[in-house]
Design a protein around this motif. Structure first.
Motif, PDB file in Angstrom:
ATOM      1  N   GLN A 172       1.058  -1.054  -0.132  1.00 54.03           N
ATOM      2  CA  GLN A 172       0.005   0.092  -0.142  1.00 54.03           C
ATOM      3  C   GLN A 172       1.123   1.258  -0.314  1.00 54.03           C
ATOM      4  O   GLN A 172       0.369   2.229  -0.303  1.00 54.03           O
ATOM      5  CB  GLN A 172      -0.778   0.225   1.272  1.00 54.03           C
ATOM      6  N   SER A 173       1.986   1.096   1.076  1.00 55.08           N
ATOM      7  CA  SER A 173       2.636   2.463   0.943  1.00 55.08           C
ATOM      8  C   SER A 173       3.402   3.007  -0.904  1.00 55.08           C
ATOM      9  O   SER A 173       3.790   3.709  -0.927  1.00 55.08           O
ATOM     10  CB  SER A 173       3.673   1.963   1.888  1.00 55.08           C
ATOM     11  N   ILE A 174       3.286   2.258  -1.691  1.00 56.81           N
ATOM     12  CA  ILE A 174       4.643   2.021  -3.008  1.00 56.81           C
ATOM     13  C   ILE A 174       3.056   3.613  -3.615  1.00 56.81           C
ATOM     14  O   ILE A 174       4.063   3.871  -4.201  1.00 56.81           O
ATOM     15  CB  ILE A 174       4.263   0.770  -3.674  1.00 56.81           C
ATOM     16  N   PRO A 175       2.192   2.876  -4.486  1.00 52.92           N
ATOM     17  CA  PRO A 175       1.473   4.630  -4.316  1.00 52.92           C
ATOM     18  C   PRO A 175       1.852   5.567  -3.419  1.00 52.92           C
ATOM     19  O   PRO A 175       1.810   6.673  -4.375  1.00 52.92           O
ATOM     20  CB  PRO A 175      -0.199   3.623  -3.973  1.00 52.92           C
ATOM     21  N   PHE A 176       1.595   5.517  -2.143  1.00 53.00           N
ATOM     22  CA  PHE A 176       1.195   6.854  -0.894  1.00 53.00           C
ATOM     23  C   PHE A 176       2.948   6.879  -1.719  1.00 53.00           C
ATOM     24  O   PHE A 176       2.862   7.708  -1.772  1.00 53.00           O
ATOM     25  CB  PHE A 176       1.426   6.674   0.425  1.00 53.00           C
ATOM     26  N   ARG A 177       4.512   6.513  -1.742  1.00 51.59           N
ATOM     27  CA  ARG A 177       5.793   6.723  -1.845  1.00 51.59           C
ATOM     28  C   ARG A 177       5.660   7.223  -3.369  1.00 51.59           C
ATOM     29  O   ARG A 177       6.256   8.798  -4.014  1.00 51.59           O
ATOM     30  CB  ARG A 177       6.486   6.016  -2.127  1.00 51.59           C
ATOM     31  N   ARG A 178       5.032   6.782  -4.636  1.00 48.88           N
ATOM     32  CA  ARG A 178       4.726   7.348  -5.822  1.00 48.88           C
ATOM     33  C   ARG A 178       4.151   8.956  -5.865  1.00 48.88           C
ATOM     34  O   ARG A 178       4.366   9.928  -5.663  1.00 48.88           O
ATOM     35  CB  ARG A 178       4.021   6.468  -6.653  1.00 48.88           C
ATOM     36  N   ARG A 179       3.021   9.265  -5.327  1.00 49.99           N
ATOM     37  CA  ARG A 179       2.108  10.335  -4.968  1.00 49.99           C
ATOM     38  C   ARG A 179       2.856  10.950  -3.667  1.00 49.99           C
ATOM     39  O   ARG A 179       2.657  12.914  -4.670  1.00 49.99           O
ATOM     40  CB  ARG A 179       0.930   9.966  -4.579  1.00 49.99           C
ATOM     41  N   ALA A 180       4.174  10.768  -3.157  1.00 51.20           N
ATOM     42  CA  ALA A 180       4.765  11.843  -2.154  1.00 51.20           C
ATOM     43  C   ALA A 180       5.259  12.318  -3.640  1.00 51.20           C
ATOM     44  O   ALA A 180       5.968  13.818  -3.479  1.00 51.20           O
ATOM     45  CB  ALA A 180       5.279  11.319  -0.903  1.00 51.20           C
ATOM     46  N   ARG A 181       6.943  11.384  -4.198  1.00 49.24           N
ATOM     47  CA  ARG A 181       7.281  11.958  -5.240  1.00 49.24           C
ATOM     48  C   ARG A 181       6.866  12.752  -6.039  1.00 49.24           C
ATOM     49  O   ARG A 181       7.577  13.614  -6.721  1.00 49.24           O
ATOM     50  CB  ARG A 181       7.700  10.920  -5.702  1.00 49.24           C
ATOM     51  N   GLN A 182       5.770  12.953  -6.238  1.00 47.93           N
ATOM     52  CA  GLN A 182       5.382  13.783  -7.724  1.00 47.93           C
ATOM     53  C   GLN A 182       4.480  14.728  -7.133  1.00 47.93           C
ATOM     54  O   GLN A 182       5.062  15.899  -7.657  1.00 47.93           O
ATOM     55  CB  GLN A 182       3.377  13.038  -8.018  1.00 47.93           C
ATOM     56  N   ILE A 183       4.076  14.607  -5.943  1.00 45.33           N
ATOM     57  CA  ILE A 183       4.256  16.242  -5.372  1.00 45.33           C
ATOM     58  C   ILE A 183       5.622  17.274  -4.892  1.00 45.33           C
ATOM     59  O   ILE A 183       5.484  18.141  -5.307  1.00 45.33           O
ATOM     60  CB  ILE A 183       3.484  15.658  -3.668  1.00 45.33           C
ATOM     61  N   GLU A 184       6.420  15.865  -4.893  1.00 46.42           N
ATOM     62  CA  GLU A 184       7.465  17.113  -4.657  1.00 46.42           C
ATOM     63  C   GLU A 184       8.079  17.380  -5.724  1.00 46.42           C
ATOM     64  O   GLU A 184       8.566  18.423  -5.837  1.00 46.42           O
ATOM     65  CB  GLU A 184       8.473  15.629  -3.898  1.00 46.42           C
ATOM     66  N   VAL A 185       7.869  16.491  -7.236  1.00 46.02           N
ATOM     67  CA  VAL A 185       8.683  17.251  -8.089  1.00 46.02           C
ATOM     68  C   VAL A 185       7.585  18.577  -8.640  1.00 46.02           C
ATOM     69  O   VAL A 185       7.758  19.392  -9.673  1.00 46.02           O
ATOM     70  CB  VAL A 185       7.634  16.618  -8.801  1.00 46.02           C
ATOM     71  N   GLU A 186       6.412  17.851  -8.639  1.00 42.65           N
ATOM     72  CA  GLU A 186       5.110  19.385  -8.678  1.00 42.65           C
ATOM     73  C   GLU A 186       5.893  20.671  -8.244  1.00 42.65           C
ATOM     74  O   GLU A 186       5.303  21.826  -8.722  1.00 42.65           O
ATOM     75  CB  GLU A 186       3.824  18.703  -8.204  1.00 42.65           C
ATOM     76  N   ASP A 187       5.954  20.747  -7.193  1.00 40.56           N
ATOM     77  CA  ASP A 187       6.511  21.225  -6.000  1.00 40.56           C
ATOM     78  C   ASP A 187       7.536  22.375  -6.771  1.00 40.56           C
ATOM     79  O   ASP A 187       7.855  23.298  -6.751  1.00 40.56           O
ATOM     80  CB  ASP A 187       6.887  21.225  -4.449  1.00 40.56           C
TER      81      ASP A 187
END
Length: 129
Positions: free
Chosen positions: A30-45
């Protein structure tokens, strides 16, 4: 017919059922999609910050800020500094942004002075703006 290798469908179902819900494996999956989303948010920032800085830089350059070489003498030094402060006051930039933009306008002796001075200040652990 040669024997099958690996687990049978029934054995795979039993293994899957033997894990308790919320087990480490489930949490990890379950944490894999969470990590991907966190990384995506970081990249967007970061992309947002880059876009914002590009706009700031373009706006700053349109004001035709003067370059400073550091070889003109004390009167020109004061004039350059006053002119830059007026530009920054007009657009209401905060101190950190003012410093970054002012450093971009340094050339020759002034640029060498800044590189040496900022390095020494950082090595001492002093915060610059």
């Amino acid at each position: 017919m040669p024997p099958r290798r690996g687990k049978s469908r029934i054995a795979r179902q039993v293994d899957g059922e033997s894990r308790a819900p919320g087990s480490d494996e489930d949490v990890e999956q379950q944490s894999i999609p969470f990590r991907r989303r966190a990384r995506q948010i970081e990249v967007e920032d970061v992309m947002r910050q880059i876009g914002e800085m590009e706009l700031v830089l373009a706006r700053f350059q349109r004001m035709n800020p003067p370059m400073f070489t550091g070889s003109e003498g004390d009167l020109m030094d004061e004039g350059w500094l006053e002119h830059m402060e007026e530009l920054f006051d007009a657009v209401e930039y905060y101190p950190e942004r003012r410093l970054k933009l002012a450093v971009l306008q340094l050339r020759e002796n002034a640029q060498r002075w800044w590189k040496g001075t900022s390095r020494v200040v950082r090595e001492r652990g002093t915060l610059i703006c």
